[in-house]
Design a protein around this motif. Structure first.
Motif, PDB file in Angstrom:
ATOM      1  N   HIS A 241       0.827  -1.211   0.000  1.00 30.67           N
ATOM      2  CA  HIS A 241       0.000   0.000   0.000  1.00 30.67           C
ATOM      3  C   HIS A 241       0.862   1.261   0.000  1.00 30.67           C
ATOM      4  CE1 HIS A 241      -3.402   2.585   0.938  1.00 30.67           C
ATOM      5  NE2 HIS A 241      -2.631   3.168   1.840  1.00 30.67           N
ATOM      6  N   THR A 242       0.484   2.190  -0.879  1.00 31.30           N
ATOM      7  CA  THR A 242       1.123   3.512  -0.817  1.00 31.30           C
ATOM      8  C   THR A 242       0.021   4.535  -0.604  1.00 31.30           C
ATOM      9  OG1 THR A 242       1.001   3.562  -3.205  1.00 31.30           O
ATOM     10  CG2 THR A 242       3.123   3.046  -2.243  1.00 31.30           C
ATOM     11  N   SER A 243       0.131   5.254   0.516  1.00 23.13           N
ATOM     12  CA  SER A 243      -0.919   6.223   0.842  1.00 23.13           C
ATOM     13  C   SER A 243      -0.747   7.471  -0.015  1.00 23.13           C
ATOM     14  CB  SER A 243      -0.842   6.599   2.313  1.00 23.13           C
ATOM     15  OG  SER A 243       0.361   7.269   2.553  1.00 23.13           O
ATOM     16  N   GLN A 244      -1.791   8.278  -0.001  1.00 27.68           N
ATOM     17  CA  GLN A 244      -1.777   9.512  -0.781  1.00 27.68           C
ATOM     18  C   GLN A 244      -0.644  10.425  -0.310  1.00 27.68           C
ATOM     19  OE1 GLN A 244      -4.019   9.102  -3.044  1.00 27.68           O
ATOM     20  NE2 GLN A 244      -3.215  10.867  -4.152  1.00 27.68           N
ATOM     21  N   HIS A 290       2.976  -1.575   3.875  1.00 28.23           N
ATOM     22  CA  HIS A 290       2.766  -0.197   3.439  1.00 28.23           C
ATOM     23  C   HIS A 290       4.118   0.506   3.401  1.00 28.23           C
ATOM     24  CE1 HIS A 290       2.304  -0.306   7.856  1.00 28.23           C
ATOM     25  NE2 HIS A 290       3.034   0.789   7.793  1.00 28.23           N
TER      26      HIS A 290
ATOM     27  N   ARG B 703      -0.853   7.049   9.089  1.00 27.01           N
ATOM     28  CA  ARG B 703      -0.594   7.876   7.928  1.00 27.01           C
ATOM     29  C   ARG B 703      -0.465   7.060   6.654  1.00 27.01           C
ATOM     30  NH1 ARG B 703       3.973  12.323   9.518  1.00 27.01           N
ATOM     31  NH2 ARG B 703       2.770  13.393  11.123  1.00 27.01           N
ATOM     32  N   TYR B 704       0.227   5.932   6.746  1.00 25.63           N
ATOM     33  CA  TYR B 704       0.701   5.292   5.515  1.00 25.63           C
ATOM     34  C   TYR B 704       0.116   3.913   5.273  1.00 25.63           C
ATOM     35  CZ  TYR B 704       4.000   9.053   6.206  1.00 25.63           C
ATOM     36  OH  TYR B 704       4.540  10.286   6.410  1.00 25.63           O
ATOM     37  N   PRO B 706      -2.848   0.954   4.842  1.00 26.16           N
ATOM     38  CA  PRO B 706      -4.173   0.963   4.240  1.00 26.16           C
ATOM     39  C   PRO B 706      -5.211   1.436   5.244  1.00 26.16           C
ATOM     40  CG  PRO B 706      -3.064  -1.097   3.792  1.00 26.16           C
ATOM     41  CD  PRO B 706      -2.180  -0.336   4.700  1.00 26.16           C
ATOM     42  N   PRO B 707      -6.194   2.177   4.781  1.00 23.35           N
ATOM     43  CA  PRO B 707      -7.110   2.864   5.702  1.00 23.35           C
ATOM     44  C   PRO B 707      -7.897   1.930   6.605  1.00 23.35           C
ATOM     45  CG  PRO B 707      -7.407   3.618   3.441  1.00 23.35           C
ATOM     46  CD  PRO B 707      -6.460   2.488   3.380  1.00 23.35           C
TER      47      PRO B 707
END
Lengths: 339, 769
Positions: A241-244, A290, B703-704, B706-707
């Motif tokens: 996963h790469t967050s915004q 992530h 922050r980083y 997965p939600p």
């Protein structure tokens, strides 16, 4: 750095809430990659960072340019990786008279079937070791680089896909420039990462003399994985996963190179892409699902340094691209999620 | 850079010297100037020398103190030194005596105080101490701003004691030197910074709220506005009342004095041009009495004083009037509407029959002078107006309390010769006490005497040179003076004729307008009271009528055969006002005491309302910033819509709080790097280190990751980390972090920005409409 290590250790249950299949796939990445690294480290003494970068590039579907003076183990590194993976390996010694068709392959007329038949070139392999790439003519270099980019070869109107996984490890000697065709900056951009081996420490060198004195340790090396597993691992890395906020950070870093007054040429959008992919692989190698800004920072110098062109002033000040990048990383703010 | 700092030393010494100059207004001679200047010079030079030798501050200060002690000993303690050089216990003894004398002098004299030897010693020591403090703080410890406190203390000591406003020059001089000191030191500090101070890459100031320069500008503007606005809204402080000066109003010691020299405080009251009323009152009597405030019994070396404190609680009633019940009297009502006379003083007509004081307590001294325990705005009293006949002034009867101890008979030796000459020429040998008093009063009220607030220095009639005598002799020669001189001369003359006499001070009845009498500071007055056995203490009025109006009718010499004293009090302007007063019986004392002093905690609260309000507002103002910080953190945390935002809020609060104690992560660091740096800087270990690790991991995932990942609550961990980090810091750092958290400053900054934005937004909304 003990505090740093401790912080890492406190974070040992990262994937309890993941879909089981992704968790299993990432576990496999961690497991296979670490055995791959330890196997390679047993041959390449005292260069774990270089080994890690190579494995990262492998998982991120990138190509690696190994650039250093002769005799520090460039080719050895490339061959070690090739040997550790049970896959097809080709080694091409680049010379000025090497033709593009030697790389890509050529259609020859087969008398028996009375038709042209494609003879695959050196590039049709999972791992291609291109030795002294700067000794080939620009035309041949271009042929290699095009096929690297597209992962396919077109000869006489027919397109042939290259096997998966596909990785080019090219070496280059920056010292003996006589009769060479140095890669132009635009061509270097195709490589995901550049590694400078550097001389081993005295102790590592002694160890190397011990081990390599008898016979090459390469001969004892058994493959720890195969092409299919590597393909699975690459797939697994893609799911990291790469967050915004993190994508924003990657873009911020590359944009900082474009606006920096110490640089004549900054990083390209392709560099951003490579940076993100490398960071993903780096996160997977750390066993995370992530990407953290720390991952980006660790891969920034190998991924970006060879693409940058310093201004005359920076060169006069004896600054390297790595120095400039270190400065930039300290200045670029890590984006926190804003509301 | 010269370590001895000669320029700053000179400036500090000049500041110390100029700040002692207001003392010129407090003392009558300038003999103290030379020793104090010498003292300041000694301290400055010793400091200069020691600083060039050693960088250790306390050695320098100790050396200066030792040199100061030596200097004082050599200046004033000669003859009490070991080998003529070293001070010892004998020196300390002699200084103790001298300082005791100085204390006595300062306590008993009003300004300007005679400059005796003890006073000079005290001044030298105090100025020397000031110089040492100023030099130590400003030069040795390099905190010239702090030295301002020492200078201010010294200045205020002079300013508050002078009683008058000080000329602005006295303030301007030391402040100039102090500012020069500040500037010198400031320039020196800036120079020591060196040259290349790189600014941050962004160039601007890092403080998001104001910035240092902005805060300084705001502070300066605020100070300027306060300095202009405050004096304009504070209208006119109440005048210095007669009695403040007279008695020096020192309740704690009870001693009081009025001097009869040329500069007594009563004159200052009399000269007071202020129209501010001291007392507004109404009375049922058409011929009001002077209002008595105090009684002075002892006259010594030209000054009046009393040795009695008002220490007995009383409730005056009809029984307190000591005059013979046969004497004709009328009772009059006296009601004060507005009183500005500060407690313990209270102005009352005498003799009192009854008094209504709200809940205040009336106390009485041995002599019959009254005091109250708190300032009353309104009060009322009933008093007796006696109209005695000549026959009432008998000679047989009780003597006033204390007479046997010689309380009302003391006479100043220095003027006794001149006084008896006068008495002999005015009063025949065989006069009765009443005749004596009447003759003396007529003499002083005659045209031979001039009423004037300016006391001339008498000239010797033979040589024509100015001569300095004691104040009473001065008056008898010059025959010019005001109520104090007249009253004193009258009392001394009466005492010479063996009549008990004492001085009363207070106010003339004041001016009458629209049914109300208004007493002003200039109505201050002093008059004599004489003891007659049947009447008690009786008022006489030797001060000329131009000032005082008519004298009481009983005190006038009967012109014809008709007894003047039989005149009805309302018939003429001259009113008989015997003022007997006597202390109440001892057994009536305890009851009212128990009644009136039962104030309880509620009275204490109301009495100290101002102080309590001040303390409360101080505490509240101290809490402004911390509470704002707490509210901001709480608001941000409550505004979080999910776990991730809540974790962010906790993390931001932790970073901000750690920043308050000086621990900040490098800019551009990732949470992990920040955590590592903070762990190192805050010396976290064990549980708090693990807590920090958990916080960082949670922040990273918030922050980083997965939600869908669920997140732990880190508020407990942030508390652990904060406590551990704070406990490792110095107490001052912690106090600053608690009192002035940057979150709170930011909250106020936001509020300010909102307030600034509001009119603009309102305007644009209005225009859109």
């Amino acid at each position: 750095m003990s505090a740093h290590d401790d912080l890492h250790q406190t974070h040992t249950q990262p994937r309890t809430d993941l879909p089981p299949r992704q968790g299993a796939a990432l576990d496999q990445v961690l497991q296979v990659a670490s055995s791959l690294q330890s196997a390679m480290n047993s041959v390449i003494e005292g260069k774990p960072a270089a080994v890690r970068t190579v494995v990262t590039a492998l998982l991120a579907e990138g190509h690696v340019l190994i650039e250093d003076v002769p005799g520090v183990g460039k080719t050895m590194l490339a061959k070690t990786l090739a040997r550790c993976i049970d896959a097809s390996v080709r080694r091409v010694q680049f010379t000025p008279d090497l033709l593009p068709s030697d790389i890509t392959g050529v259609s020859v007329y087969n008398q028996d079937v009375r038709d042209f038949e494609f003879r695959a070139g050196a590039i049709f392999a999972n791992v291609v070791v291109g030795d002294e790439i700067n000794r080939a003519s620009p035309k041949t270099q271009s042929a290699l680089l095009e096929s690297m980019e597209e992962a396919q070869v077109t000869v006489d109107g027919t397109t042939y896909s290259l096997p998966r996984p596909f990785m080019v490890l090219a070496t280059q000697n920056p010292i003996e420039m006589e009769g060479t065709y140095p890669l132009p900056e635009a061509q270097r951009d195709r490589f995901m990462a550049r590694i400078s081996m550097g001389y081993p420490s005295a102790r590592s060198e002694v160890d190397m003399l011990d081990q390599h004195g008898g016979r090459s340790p390469l001969e004892d090396l058994r493959p720890v994985t195969d092409a299919a597993t590597v393909t699975q691992m690459i797939e697994a890395v893609r799911t990291v996963h790469t967050s915004q906020a993190l994508k924003q950070y990657v873009v911020d870093v590359t944009q900082a190179t474009r606006t920096s007054s110490a640089l004549r040429l900054g990083a390209s959008p392709r560099a951003s892409l490579h940076l993100l992919r490398a960071a993903r692989a780096h996160a997977a190698l750390a066993g995370r699902d992530h990407v953290l800004p720390d991952d980006v920072q660790s891969v920034t110098i190998p991924v970006l340094a060879h693409r940058l062109m310093l201004t005359g002033e920076s060169q006069l000040a004896h600054r390297s691209a790595a120095d400039v990048l270190t400065d930039l990383l300290q200045r670029v703010r890590v984006p926190a999620p804003t509301r | 850079m010269n370590r001895a700092r000669p320029v700053e030393t000179l400036l500090a010494a000049l500041a110390s010297f100029t700040v002692s100059l207001p003392l010129l207004t407090l003392f009558d001679a300038n003999t103290w100037v030379r020793p104090t200047a010498l003292m300041i010079a000694v301290i400055a030079l010793v400091g200069l020398g020691l600083r060039s030798v050693t960088p250790t501050a306390w050695i320098v200060i100790l050396g200066q103190a030792a040199a100061g002690v030596l200097a004082v000993s050599w200046l004033h303690g000669r003859g009490h030194l070991y080998f003529g050089v070293l001070p010892g216990p004998d020196t300390v003894n002699s200084f103790g005596i001298l300082l005791g004398e100085a204390r006595e002098t300062v306590m008993s004299y009003s300004v300007p105080v005679p400059t005796e030897r003890g006073v000079v010693v005290a001044i030298t020591m105090l100025v020397g101490l000031t110089a040492l403090v100023v030099d130590a703080t400003a030069v040795t410890l390099r905190a010239p701003a702090l030295a301002g406190l020492g200078l201010l203390t010294a200045y205020l000591t002079s300013a508050t004691n002078s009683g008058d406003g000080l000329s602005w020059h006295y303030f301007a001089l030391p402040i100039t030197f102090w500012l020069a000191l500040l500037a010198t030191q400031g320039i020196g500090t800036v120079r020591r910074w060196g040259t290349a101070v790189p600014r941050g890459a962004d160039g601007g100031e890092s403080d998001p709220v104001l910035g240092v320069a902005g805060a300084a500008r705001l502070l300066g503007a605020g100070a300027l506005v306060t300095a202009i606005v405050l004096p304009t809204i504070v209208p006119h402080f109440p005048t210095t009342f007669v009695a403040d000066g007279l008695g020096r109003a020192d309740n704690a010691r009870g001693g009081g004095s009025v001097t009869l020299n040329s500069t007594i405080d009563l004159r200052r009251s009399l000269e007071n041009q202020s129209q501010a009323p001291v007392i507004d009152y109404t009375t049922s009597s058409s011929t009001p009495e002077p209002l008595r405030v105090g009684i002075l019994t002892d006259y010594r070396r030209g000054e009046w004083r009393t040795q009695f404190r008002a220490d007995r609680t009383v409730t005056p009633g009809p029984g307190t009037v000591t005059a013979d019940p046969d004497i004709a009297r009328t009772e009059a009502q006296f009601t004060v509407q507005d009183n500005r006379l500060q407690s313990p003083q209270i102005a009352l007509p005498t003799p009192l029959v009854g008094v209504e004081l709200d809940d205040a307590t009336l106390r009485e001294s041995f002599t019959g002078a009254y005091e109250v325990d708190r300032t009353l705005e309104e009060y009322s009293a009933t008093y007796a107006q006696l109209t005695p006949k000549d026959s009432d002034f008998g000679t047989e009867g009780p003597t006033p309390p204390g007479w046997e101890q010689g309380l009302y008979s003391e006479i100043d030796d220095r003027s006794v010769e001149r006084l008896s000459e006068l008495v002999d020429s005015v009063v025949p040998e065989d006069s009765t006490p009443l005749e004596t008093a009447r003759l003396l009063q007529a003499h002083f009220r005659s045209s031979q005497y001039t009423y004037s607030l300016q006391l001339p220095t008498p000239t010797d009639p033979v040589s024509g040179r100015q001569m300095m005598a004691d104040p009473l002799s001065n008056f008898l020669i010059s025959r010019t003076g005001y109520c104090v001189q007249f009253a004193t001369a009258f009392i001394m003359a009466a005492r010479l004729k063996n009549i008990p006499a004492r001085m009363a001070i207070g106010f003339l009845p004041g001016t009458f307008a629209q049914g109300v009498y208004t007493v002003r500071a200039a109505d201050a007055h002093a008059w004599p009271e004489l003891w007659f056995p049947d009447l008690g203490w009786t008022r006489f009025e030797p001060t000329p009528g131009s000032r005082t109006g008519g004298a009481p009718s009983y005190s006038l010499i009967p012109t014809e055969t008709g007894p003047a004293a039989t005149a009805t009090p309302t018939a003429s302007g001259a009113v008989p006002t015997p003022t007997p007063s006597q202390r109440p019986d001892t057994d009536t004392e305890t009851l009212p005491d128990a009644e009136t002093t039962s104030g309880g905690p509620l009275t204490w609260l109301t009495d100290n309302l101002l102080a309590i309000g001040f303390v409360v507002s101080l505490v509240l103002s101290l809490l402004l910033v911390p509470v704002a910080a707490w509210m901001r953190r709480r608001r941000l945390r409550n505004a979080a819509r999910d776990d991730a935002e809540r974790v962010e809020a906790d993390w931001a609060a932790l970073i901000s709080r750690l920043g308050d104690i000086g621990i900040a992560p490098p800019s551009g660091s990732t949470p992990r790097q920040a955590g590592t740096q903070l762990t190192h800087d805050a010396i976290l270990s064990g549980e708090s280190k693990q807590a920090m690790g958990r916080i960082v991991a949670t922040v990273e995932r918030a922050r980083y990751a997965p939600p869908q990942a669920s997140l732990d609550d880190v508020s407990g961990d942030t508390k652990t980390v904060w406590k551990a980090a704070a406990s490792a810091r110095q107490r001052s750092d912690r106090a600053r972090a608690y009192l002035f958290p940057s979150d709170g400053m930011r909250q106020w900054g936001d509020l300010r920005a909102d307030l600034a934005r509001w009119p603009r937004e309102a305007w644009s909304r209005l225009r859109r409409r």
